[in-house]
Scaffold this motif. Structure first.
Motif, PDB file in Angstrom:
ATOM      1  N   TYR A 165       0.700  -1.456   0.258  1.00 32.91           N
ATOM      2  CA  TYR A 165      -0.095   0.053  -0.510  1.00 32.91           C
ATOM      3  C   TYR A 165       1.022   1.216  -0.065  1.00 32.91           C
ATOM      4  N   GLN A 166       1.682   1.313   0.933  1.00 36.71           N
ATOM      5  CA  GLN A 166       2.449   2.584   1.317  1.00 36.71           C
ATOM      6  C   GLN A 166       3.402   2.157   0.059  1.00 36.71           C
ATOM      7  N   GLY A 167       3.968   1.217  -0.892  1.00 31.78           N
ATOM      8  CA  GLY A 167       4.532   2.170  -1.818  1.00 31.78           C
ATOM      9  C   GLY A 167       3.507   2.387  -3.518  1.00 31.78           C
ATOM     10  N   ALA A 168       2.935   1.816  -3.293  1.00 30.51           N
ATOM     11  CA  ALA A 168       2.386   1.958  -4.629  1.00 30.51           C
ATOM     12  C   ALA A 168       0.999   3.251  -4.627  1.00 30.51           C
ATOM     13  N   LEU A 169       1.111   4.060  -2.674  1.00 29.33           N
ATOM     14  CA  LEU A 169       0.579   5.333  -2.628  1.00 29.33           C
ATOM     15  C   LEU A 169       1.794   6.728  -3.108  1.00 29.33           C
ATOM     16  N   ALA A 170       3.751   5.305  -2.664  1.00 36.24           N
ATOM     17  CA  ALA A 170       4.306   6.512  -2.642  1.00 36.24           C
ATOM     18  C   ALA A 170       4.618   6.510  -4.993  1.00 36.24           C
ATOM     19  N   ALA A 171       4.704   5.492  -5.111  1.00 36.60           N
ATOM     20  CA  ALA A 171       4.842   5.389  -6.708  1.00 36.60           C
ATOM     21  C   ALA A 171       3.660   6.414  -7.505  1.00 36.60           C
ATOM     22  N   TYR A 172       2.484   6.478  -6.811  1.00 41.15           N
ATOM     23  CA  TYR A 172       2.206   7.459  -7.452  1.00 41.15           C
ATOM     24  C   TYR A 172       1.850   9.217  -7.356  1.00 41.15           C
ATOM     25  N   TYR A 173       2.454   9.095  -6.741  1.00 42.88           N
ATOM     26  CA  TYR A 173       2.675  10.524  -5.728  1.00 42.88           C
ATOM     27  C   TYR A 173       3.895  11.339  -6.557  1.00 42.88           C
ATOM     28  N   ALA A 174       4.919  10.456  -6.703  1.00 38.39           N
ATOM     29  CA  ALA A 174       5.634  10.576  -7.728  1.00 38.39           C
ATOM     30  C   ALA A 174       5.265  10.476  -9.104  1.00 38.39           C
ATOM     31  N   SER A 175       4.949   9.711  -9.834  1.00 35.40           N
ATOM     32  CA  SER A 175       4.514   9.249 -11.186  1.00 35.40           C
ATOM     33  C   SER A 175       3.261   9.794 -11.723  1.00 35.40           C
ATOM     34  N   ALA A 182      -0.871   9.503 -11.878  1.00 41.56           N
ATOM     35  CA  ALA A 182      -1.727   8.421 -12.538  1.00 41.56           C
ATOM     36  C   ALA A 182      -1.649   7.727 -13.881  1.00 41.56           C
ATOM     37  N   PRO A 183      -1.886   6.616 -14.280  1.00 36.02           N
ATOM     38  CA  PRO A 183      -1.131   6.043 -15.914  1.00 36.02           C
ATOM     39  C   PRO A 183      -2.229   6.770 -17.205  1.00 36.02           C
ATOM     40  N   ALA A 184      -1.702   7.247 -18.120  1.00 37.19           N
ATOM     41  CA  ALA A 184      -2.217   7.965 -18.960  1.00 37.19           C
ATOM     42  C   ALA A 184      -4.038   7.631 -19.144  1.00 37.19           C
ATOM     43  N   ASP A 185      -4.115   6.511 -19.365  1.00 37.36           N
ATOM     44  CA  ASP A 185      -5.553   5.658 -19.784  1.00 37.36           C
ATOM     45  C   ASP A 185      -6.101   5.796 -18.361  1.00 37.36           C
ATOM     46  N   TRP A 186      -5.741   6.046 -17.237  1.00 39.38           N
ATOM     47  CA  TRP A 186      -6.672   5.896 -15.822  1.00 39.38           C
ATOM     48  C   TRP A 186      -8.255   6.036 -15.822  1.00 39.38           C
ATOM     49  N   SER A 187      -8.420   7.252 -17.018  1.00 38.90           N
ATOM     50  CA  SER A 187      -9.894   7.257 -16.810  1.00 38.90           C
ATOM     51  C   SER A 187     -11.291   6.126 -17.527  1.00 38.90           C
ATOM     52  N   ASP A 188     -10.194   5.175 -18.439  1.00 41.56           N
ATOM     53  CA  ASP A 188     -10.656   4.108 -18.605  1.00 41.56           C
ATOM     54  C   ASP A 188     -10.928   3.044 -17.641  1.00 41.56           C
ATOM     55  N   ASN A 189     -10.775   3.091 -16.789  1.00 39.63           N
ATOM     56  CA  ASN A 189     -10.511   2.099 -15.474  1.00 39.63           C
ATOM     57  C   ASN A 189     -11.373   2.583 -13.677  1.00 39.63           C
ATOM     58  N   TYR A 190     -11.284   4.016 -13.643  1.00 43.79           N
ATOM     59  CA  TYR A 190     -10.721   4.378 -12.463  1.00 43.79           C
ATOM     60  C   TYR A 190     -12.117   5.016 -12.623  1.00 43.79           C
ATOM     61  N   VAL A 191     -13.091   6.142 -11.736  1.00 43.18           N
ATOM     62  CA  VAL A 191     -13.656   7.165 -11.571  1.00 43.18           C
ATOM     63  C   VAL A 191     -12.774   8.158 -10.584  1.00 43.18           C
ATOM     64  N   SER A 192     -11.602   8.445 -10.692  1.00 45.82           N
ATOM     65  CA  SER A 192     -10.808   9.015 -10.083  1.00 45.82           C
ATOM     66  C   SER A 192      -9.638   8.864 -10.695  1.00 45.82           C
ATOM     67  N   ALA A 193      -8.495   9.703 -10.657  1.00 47.52           N
ATOM     68  CA  ALA A 193      -7.031   9.502 -10.869  1.00 47.52           C
ATOM     69  C   ALA A 193      -6.234   8.631  -9.792  1.00 47.52           C
ATOM     70  N   TYR A 194      -7.095   9.329  -8.631  1.00 47.72           N
ATOM     71  CA  TYR A 194      -6.602   8.612  -7.386  1.00 47.72           C
ATOM     72  C   TYR A 194      -6.787   7.530  -6.970  1.00 47.72           C
ATOM     73  N   ALA A 195      -7.916   6.973  -7.626  1.00 46.29           N
ATOM     74  CA  ALA A 195      -8.712   5.074  -7.198  1.00 46.29           C
ATOM     75  C   ALA A 195      -7.435   4.679  -8.475  1.00 46.29           C
ATOM     76  N   SER A 196      -6.991   4.766  -8.992  1.00 45.92           N
ATOM     77  CA  SER A 196      -5.446   4.155  -9.727  1.00 45.92           C
ATOM     78  C   SER A 196      -4.361   3.543  -8.546  1.00 45.92           C
ATOM     79  N   SER A 197      -4.195   4.138  -7.441  1.00 41.50           N
ATOM     80  CA  SER A 197      -3.077   4.540  -7.157  1.00 41.50           C
ATOM     81  C   SER A 197      -3.183   2.817  -5.798  1.00 41.50           C
ATOM     82  N   HIS A 198      -3.774   2.603  -5.933  1.00 44.04           N
ATOM     83  CA  HIS A 198      -4.259   1.247  -5.118  1.00 44.04           C
ATOM     84  C   HIS A 198      -5.533   0.268  -5.141  1.00 44.04           C
TER      85      HIS A 198
END
Length: 351
Positions: free
Chosen positions: A219-229, A231-247
């Protein structure tokens, strides 16, 4: 939220009201009846009141205001002889800010308003606040200044500095969010709490992983990766928000919050007589149409078909006033399936 009326004279009143301006009666929110109760004092200037026109599960027993009414932070009622002097919503508080510090009282009052709105929705769904039959920890709130907003083992922490609109907007821009509010925070964090009740302890982990992914990833690693990089470019295809793609946990919490947004807004729009129906609308027909309890009776398909035209209409109204979109999100097919998962799990959990 449904339309609330004074139980003495029938005048329309609002969720935070403490007096009816038409008949002059004091008002308090009866959480058992989910209604505004007009009150008459048992004794002149005494603390106990009798409810007028409402006979909840405690019958006509006298009631009093929650202790937090003296701070202007609550208008909910407590039955006479209750074990605690706080209402069921305020009893969830473990920590409140130091009210002697400048600005803290006003901030806490705003936070409590948002929390009461969340509590209303949870009660309308029939979801437990006390941990339920699975023996989970009760829903608990720590409202602190300069803390880290989050959830752990039943405790939701919220930084009351978020009540300051300037600070909240600064953080919204810092995190590149299209939307940020106190109620949104509380709905999101409550999602983490009910993941514990409905998914983990409700035997739905496998179904959750099939829909949201494996929450066992770091979990912590996933959040760190999200804040560093980001959301993926296609996040809107799979998630309700960009932050939802983090974990997967954050995907669930974001989806949960959006589901609560949808249901509460639809009920309010219908109660106000302003909902544009997606289907079956005969122009020229008289309002009101048949009303349904969106918290209990409506299928997800019906709910979603009503949400899309309503959110589009509200976005157009907001733009007409020179503001940003009311609901700045587009729900993909994958996000819709996740919302339906939340819908079904809430129905099962309430049942």
């Amino acid at each position: 939220m449904k339309t609330l009326t004074c139980s003495a004279c029938g005048t329309r009143v609002y969720f935070l009201n403490t007096a009816c301006l038409t008949c002059g009666h004091s008002l308090g929110f009866d959480a058992d009846a989910l209604a505004m109760a007009a009150l008459e004092p048992v004794e002149p200037d005494g603390p106990l009141f009798r409810k007028i026109g409402i006979n909840g599960k405690n019958g006509m027993a006298p009631v009093r205001y929650c202790d937090n009414a003296e701070h202007g932070a609550c208008n909910w009622l407590v039955p006479e002889g209750a074990a605690v002097s706080l209402c069921m919503a305020c009893a969830c508080n473990r920590t409140i800010p130091n009210l002697a510090e400048p600005g803290r009282l006003e901030a806490w009052q705003e936070v409590e308003q948002a929390k009461k709105r969340l509590a209303y929705s949870l009660l309308r769904f029939g979801l437990p606040l006390d941990g339920g039959p699975q023996g989970a920890p009760p829903l608990t709130f720590d409202f602190v200044a300069e803390g880290v907003t989050g959830h752990i083992n039943g405790v939701i922490t919220l930084d009351v500095l978020e009540a300051d609109s300037v600070e909240r907007e600064r953080r919204r821009q810092l995190f590149a969010e299209p939307y940020r509010s106190l109620l949104g925070h509380l709905r999101h964090e409550s999602g983490h709490y009910y993941w514990m009740l409905l998914v983990e302890r409700g035997g739905a982990v496998d179904a959750f992983r099939a829909t949201f992914g494996d929450e066992q990833q770091d979990y912590q690693g996933a959040l760190a990766a999200y804040y560093a990089s980001g959301a993926p470019a296609d996040w809107s295809d799979n998630y309700v928000s960009a932050y939802a793609s983090s974990h997967p946990w954050e995907d669930w919490a974001e989806t949960w919050a959006h589901y609560l947004h949808m249901v509460d807004t639809l009920e309010t729009a219908e109660a106000q007589g302003m909902e544009p129906r997606a289907a079956g609308l005969n122009f020229g027909a008289a309002w009101p149409f048949k009303q349904y309890d969106v918290y209990r009776q409506v299928s997800f398909e019906q709910l979603f078909e009503r949400w899309v035209p309503l959110s589009l209409a509200l976005n157009s109204l907001s733009r007409s006033l020179g503001h940003s979109d009311f609901y700045p999100f587009v729900i993909s097919a994958a996000a819709r399936a996740k919302l339906e998962f939340v819908h079904n799990l809430i129905r099962e959990g309430a049942r």
